[in-house]
Design a protein around this motif. Structure first.
Motif, PDB file in Angstrom:
ATOM      1  N   ARG A  65      -0.805   1.672   7.054  1.00  0.00           N
ATOM      2  CA  ARG A  65      -1.362   1.781   5.681  1.00  0.00           C
ATOM      3  C   ARG A  65      -2.879   1.601   5.695  1.00  0.00           C
ATOM      4  O   ARG A  65      -3.460   0.859   4.899  1.00  0.00           O
ATOM      5  CB  ARG A  65      -0.759   0.738   4.759  1.00  0.00           C
ATOM      6  CG  ARG A  65       0.565   1.083   4.122  1.00  0.00           C
ATOM      7  CD  ARG A  65       1.731   1.053   5.068  1.00  0.00           C
ATOM      8  NE  ARG A  65       2.996   0.840   4.348  1.00  0.00           N
ATOM      9  CZ  ARG A  65       4.182   0.961   4.901  1.00  0.00           C
ATOM     10  NH1 ARG A  65       4.291   1.291   6.158  1.00  0.00           N
ATOM     11  NH2 ARG A  65       5.273   0.760   4.182  1.00  0.00           N
ATOM     12  N   MET A  66      -3.562   2.286   6.609  1.00  0.00           N
ATOM     13  CA  MET A  66      -5.013   2.183   6.711  1.00  0.00           C
ATOM     14  C   MET A  66      -5.691   2.762   5.473  1.00  0.00           C
ATOM     15  O   MET A  66      -5.260   3.772   4.920  1.00  0.00           O
ATOM     16  CB  MET A  66      -5.495   2.925   7.953  1.00  0.00           C
ATOM     17  CG  MET A  66      -5.150   2.267   9.262  1.00  0.00           C
ATOM     18  SD  MET A  66      -6.168   0.831   9.655  1.00  0.00           S
ATOM     19  CE  MET A  66      -7.757   1.627   9.951  1.00  0.00           C
ATOM     20  N   ARG A  67      -6.807   2.118   5.073  1.00  0.00           N
ATOM     21  CA  ARG A  67      -7.635   2.616   3.986  1.00  0.00           C
ATOM     22  C   ARG A  67      -9.089   2.663   4.448  1.00  0.00           C
ATOM     23  O   ARG A  67      -9.441   2.130   5.503  1.00  0.00           O
ATOM     24  CB  ARG A  67      -7.508   1.724   2.745  1.00  0.00           C
ATOM     25  CG  ARG A  67      -6.123   1.712   2.139  1.00  0.00           C
ATOM     26  CD  ARG A  67      -6.085   1.079   0.765  1.00  0.00           C
ATOM     27  NE  ARG A  67      -6.717  -0.230   0.698  1.00  0.00           N
ATOM     28  CZ  ARG A  67      -6.367  -1.184  -0.175  1.00  0.00           C
ATOM     29  NH1 ARG A  67      -5.361  -0.955  -1.022  1.00  0.00           N
ATOM     30  NH2 ARG A  67      -6.989  -2.349  -0.198  1.00  0.00           N
ATOM     31  N   ALA A  68      -9.936   3.293   3.625  1.00  0.00           N
ATOM     32  CA  ALA A  68     -11.333   3.488   4.006  1.00  0.00           C
ATOM     33  C   ALA A  68     -12.073   2.171   4.193  1.00  0.00           C
ATOM     34  O   ALA A  68     -13.071   2.107   4.929  1.00  0.00           O
ATOM     35  CB  ALA A  68     -12.040   4.351   2.963  1.00  0.00           C
ATOM     36  N   LEU A  87      -1.381   5.853   8.747  1.00  0.00           N
ATOM     37  CA  LEU A  87      -1.174   5.832   7.302  1.00  0.00           C
ATOM     38  C   LEU A  87       0.204   5.298   6.933  1.00  0.00           C
ATOM     39  O   LEU A  87       0.334   4.315   6.205  1.00  0.00           O
ATOM     40  CB  LEU A  87      -1.366   7.234   6.724  1.00  0.00           C
ATOM     41  CG  LEU A  87      -2.776   7.830   6.858  1.00  0.00           C
ATOM     42  CD1 LEU A  87      -2.825   9.214   6.234  1.00  0.00           C
ATOM     43  CD2 LEU A  87      -3.816   6.914   6.220  1.00  0.00           C
ATOM     44  N   ALA A 119      -7.873   7.576   7.785  1.00  0.00           N
ATOM     45  CA  ALA A 119      -8.287   6.928   6.542  1.00  0.00           C
ATOM     46  C   ALA A 119      -9.778   7.055   6.269  1.00  0.00           C
ATOM     47  O   ALA A 119     -10.243   6.625   5.210  1.00  0.00           O
ATOM     48  CB  ALA A 119      -7.907   5.449   6.596  1.00  0.00           C
ATOM     49  N   ALA A 134     -11.987   5.386   7.972  1.00  0.00           N
ATOM     50  CA  ALA A 134     -12.378   3.985   8.070  1.00  0.00           C
ATOM     51  C   ALA A 134     -13.397   3.799   9.199  1.00  0.00           C
ATOM     52  O   ALA A 134     -14.006   4.760   9.675  1.00  0.00           O
ATOM     53  CB  ALA A 134     -11.138   3.127   8.300  1.00  0.00           C
ATOM     54  N   ARG A 159       0.842  -1.209   0.000  1.00  0.00           N
ATOM     55  CA  ARG A 159       0.000   0.000   0.000  1.00  0.00           C
ATOM     56  C   ARG A 159       0.873   1.255   0.000  1.00  0.00           C
ATOM     57  O   ARG A 159       0.738   2.142   0.846  1.00  0.00           O
ATOM     58  CB  ARG A 159      -0.928   0.007   1.204  1.00  0.00           C
ATOM     59  CG  ARG A 159      -1.865  -1.194   1.295  1.00  0.00           C
ATOM     60  CD  ARG A 159      -2.807  -1.065   2.474  1.00  0.00           C
ATOM     61  NE  ARG A 159      -3.772  -2.157   2.529  1.00  0.00           N
ATOM     62  CZ  ARG A 159      -4.958  -2.075   3.138  1.00  0.00           C
ATOM     63  NH1 ARG A 159      -5.304  -0.950   3.728  1.00  0.00           N
ATOM     64  NH2 ARG A 159      -5.775  -3.089   3.153  1.00  0.00           N
ATOM     65  N   THR A 186      -0.599   4.836   0.208  1.00  0.00           N
ATOM     66  CA  THR A 186      -1.090   5.211   1.537  1.00  0.00           C
ATOM     67  C   THR A 186       0.060   5.627   2.440  1.00  0.00           C
ATOM     68  O   THR A 186      -0.041   6.608   3.191  1.00  0.00           O
ATOM     69  CB  THR A 186      -1.854   4.041   2.174  1.00  0.00           C
ATOM     70  OG1 THR A 186      -2.885   3.619   1.297  1.00  0.00           O
ATOM     71  CG2 THR A 186      -2.453   4.439   3.508  1.00  0.00           C
ATOM     72  N   ASP A 213     -10.952  -0.496   5.651  1.00  0.00           N
ATOM     73  CA  ASP A 213     -10.507  -1.211   6.852  1.00  0.00           C
ATOM     74  C   ASP A 213     -11.531  -1.089   7.977  1.00  0.00           C
ATOM     75  O   ASP A 213     -12.227  -0.073   8.103  1.00  0.00           O
ATOM     76  CB  ASP A 213      -9.164  -0.660   7.342  1.00  0.00           C
ATOM     77  CG  ASP A 213      -7.983  -1.263   6.601  1.00  0.00           C
ATOM     78  OD1 ASP A 213      -7.939  -2.500   6.479  1.00  0.00           O
ATOM     79  OD2 ASP A 213      -7.109  -0.501   6.145  1.00  0.00           O
ATOM     80  N   LYS A 271       1.207   9.065   1.511  1.00  0.00           N
ATOM     81  CA  LYS A 271       0.246  10.055   2.007  1.00  0.00           C
ATOM     82  C   LYS A 271       0.494  10.356   3.480  1.00  0.00           C
ATOM     83  O   LYS A 271       0.444  11.512   3.917  1.00  0.00           O
ATOM     84  CB  LYS A 271      -1.181   9.536   1.815  1.00  0.00           C
ATOM     85  CG  LYS A 271      -2.263  10.482   2.307  1.00  0.00           C
ATOM     86  CD  LYS A 271      -3.648   9.872   2.115  1.00  0.00           C
ATOM     87  CE  LYS A 271      -4.735  10.786   2.690  1.00  0.00           C
ATOM     88  NZ  LYS A 271      -6.089  10.177   2.554  1.00  0.00           N
ATOM     89  N   GLY A 272       0.774   9.316   4.251  1.00  0.00           N
ATOM     90  CA  GLY A 272       1.059   9.512   5.668  1.00  0.00           C
ATOM     91  C   GLY A 272       2.314  10.317   5.903  1.00  0.00           C
ATOM     92  O   GLY A 272       2.350  11.217   6.755  1.00  0.00           O
TER      93      GLY A 272
END
Length: 605
Positions: A244-247, A240, A273, A275, A22, A25, A249, A28-29
């Motif tokens: 690597r959190m995403r929506a 992030l 994220a 999430a 990821r 992600t 999760d 982005k963090g």
């Protein structure tokens, strides 16, 4: 697994073992971290508001009873925020929150920070003077209390502790009777506006968001200040860049929200994220995986003892049947790491190191087994004098960094990039700072923790120093326990310390007591008093009835020798040692069979 070295290939192997990295992600963090500014008008409440505007339909938070979309969470928090403003609560004011893990707790936190007030996250296990002390530290302009915490409230005289603060009562499921002097928050706020408070846009990142309570070394809780900036940086860095959190999760949180790794790391990762957070009411080893699967979780948080409890459960054929791709927490012992990761098939164990009042975080971004992770900020591991329980200084008063692979005291440089928010008490804050460490005028935060420098800017946690030890995932302040023990009429003096127990994380509480002349030790009475007075995790497991108490030349108790002796009567100079096998039976003399049962893991403490 005792890891003393980390090389570049360890980092490469760990990173590749995570599967899909990821990368977008993570970038982005890192960008969010680089752009973070204490002067920006950015805050936790604003993040909730923005996600509610962009993705109103997404689930924000669930528990076993109910769930709220980001739109619904934002609206509920807004009504409660307007209620707080009606009570005169404004920027910088404290709001004391006393509630168990549930959706409404997160709504109360959001409501508080949206108007620039500071949420004091009270430990719902506290009772009596300890709880009263914590509330006084918040200096609350209002209190929000869950109905399930009525016994805690009944243990204090609330009007003496916070005489001018209105009390809002939040029902727990079915409507319950509201105590005299309190109002039902849901009813009282039902007709208020659900519009975003104007105050939210004015909150700066540097402003305090929470008071997180820590035992410290003074015996009574201290309120560590968590700013919006530090919370948002942790959300970006851990949520992030590392997790690597995403929506899509779902983050399962079985830890109490008054803990920083629940409120900051779990919720922070989720908000970063956009999430979903699933809140477990309380941790249960037997139900953990079933609850996690029911939540359809992809990430969860832990403390070391939680992992041990899960490993001690009977193996099931579905232990590895879940969607978990990562977990984040601290205190997973190196010797349990491989067994935990393999049995439960967890690709990434994101161990971290941080303190509620600290100014840095290590996070295992690269999935290096047995490591607390990596930190880009300025820190040092310095030589420590165990007898003096202080860092060593040379003839010039300077400290010495240990070599790679050695153990020492972890300290973190205080700077504009890594400020120290401290406690509500300036004197307590100053005690955590070390000055003129490597050069005249420099300033470093003393973590109070011993770590091993394993290279490549990675560390491994070893132990805590000072008067605070960790047991059952909680920090136990020895002077708080000593105060409770000394209240017993038969006790002349007490010394409380932590002792190592085979098969357990942290240290078990042990009290050395000196009886008044002519008094006998009543194990049942002592247990009743301590169990009624202290949180369960703070009640001593062992008691040593001493013939004398040795002190240093400055009248300090010689705890080093007591810790070394432990709970084996053969090492205790003829003193009787008692163990709390059963809280109803009280403390009873420890036998050879008890010692063997403890060592074999047959006696649960």
């Amino acid at each position: 697994m005792v890891r003393e070295r980390v090389g570049i290939m360890d980092i490469v192997r760990g990173y590749l073992s995570r599967g899909a990295p990821r990368t977008a992600t993570a970038v982005k963090g890192l960008v969010s971290l680089a752009r973070a500014s204490r002067d920006a008008h950015d805050s936790i409440g604003l993040r909730v508001q923005r996600i509610a505007e962009r993705h109103p339909e997404r689930v924000a938070v669930r528990d076993a009873r109910r769930g709220l979309s980001y739109f619904a969470l934002n609206q509920l928090a807004n009504r409660w925020a307007h209620w707080l403003q009606q009570q005169g609560v404004g920027p910088g004011d404290g709001v004391a929150l006393l509630m168990e893990n549930r959706v409404e707790m997160l709504a109360a936190v959001t409501a508080t920070v949206k108007i620039g007030a500071v949420a004091g996250l009270l430990n719902h296990n506290q009772r009596g003077e300890v709880l009263a002390h914590s509330i006084r530290l918040v200096k609350p302009r209002a209190l929000i209390v869950g109905a399930e915490c009525a016994p805690a409230v009944d243990s204090i005289v609330l009007r003496e502790v916070a005489p001018d603060a209105p009390v809002a009562w939040v029902a727990d499921g079915d409507a319950a009777e509201v105590p005299s002097g309190a109002v039902d928050l849901e009813t009282d706020s039902a007709t208020l506006s659900a519009a975003d408070p104007e105050a939210t846009a004015r909150v700066q990142a540097a402003n305090p968001a929470f008071y997180i309570f820590t035992s410290g070394t003074t015996g009574m809780p201290k309120a560590a200040v968590m700013s919006h900036n530090r919370w948002l940086r942790a959300a970006a860095g851990v949520g992030l860049a590392s997790l690597r959190m995403r929506a899509d999760d779902v983050f399962f949180c079985p830890l109490p929200l008054y803990h920083n790794n629940a409120l900051t790391l779990a919720w922070g990762a989720v908000l970063a994220a956009g999430a979903e957070l699933y809140i477990g009411r309380r941790f249960s080893a037997s139900r953990f995986w079933d609850e996690l699967r029911a939540a359809d979780a992809t990430v969860f948080c832990y403390i070391g003892e939680l992992c041990r409890y899960l490993l001690q459960q009977p193996e099931r054929e579905n232990d590895a049947r879940h969607r978990v791709r990562a977990c984040v927490g601290n205190g997973l012992r190196p010797e349990l790491w491989d067994a935990f990761q393999k049995r439960f098939a967890i690709p990434h164990i994101n161990e971290f190191y941080g303190a509620s009042e600290g100014n840095l975080v290590f996070t295992n971004s690269f999935n290096v087994a047995g490591s607390c992770g990596f930190c880009p900020l300025s820190y040092a591991v310095v030589a420590f004098d165990h007898d003096a329980e202080a860092p060593e200084r040379d003839a010039r008063g300077r400290m010495r960094k240990v070599e790679r692979g050695e153990v020492g005291l972890l300290i973190a440089e205080v700077s504009d990039r890594a400020p120290f928010d401290g406690y509500t008490d300036p004197e307590a804050s100053e005690k955590k700072l070390l000055r003129d460490v490597f050069a005249e005028g420099d300033c470093w935060f003393n973590t109070g923790d011993l770590v091993r420098d394993i290279g490549m800017r990675h560390i491994q946690f070893i132990d805590r120093v000072g008067d605070t030890f960790r047991w059952k995932g909680e920090n136990v302040a020895t002077t708080e326990v000593e105060r409770a023990v000394d209240a017993l009429p038969a006790i002349d003096e007490s010394i409380v310390y932590g002792v190592e127990v085979p098969g357990y994380d942290g240290r078990a509480g042990m009290a050395g007591v000196l009886l008044h002349e002519g008094e006998r030790f009543d194990g049942a009475a002592v247990a009743r008093h301590l169990c009624d007075t202290l949180p369960a995790y703070a009640v001593p497991v062992f008691i040593r009835v001493m013939a004398r108490v040795e002190t240093t030349g400055t009248f300090k108790h010689r705890k080093v020798d007591l810790k070394k002796a432990g709970f084996d009567p053969a090492a205790c100079d003829g003193d009787a040692v008692h163990v709390l096998r059963d809280r109803d039976a009280g403390y009873t003399p420890i036998t050879d069979d008890d010692l063997q049962a403890i060592r074999d893991g047959r006696m649960r403490l």
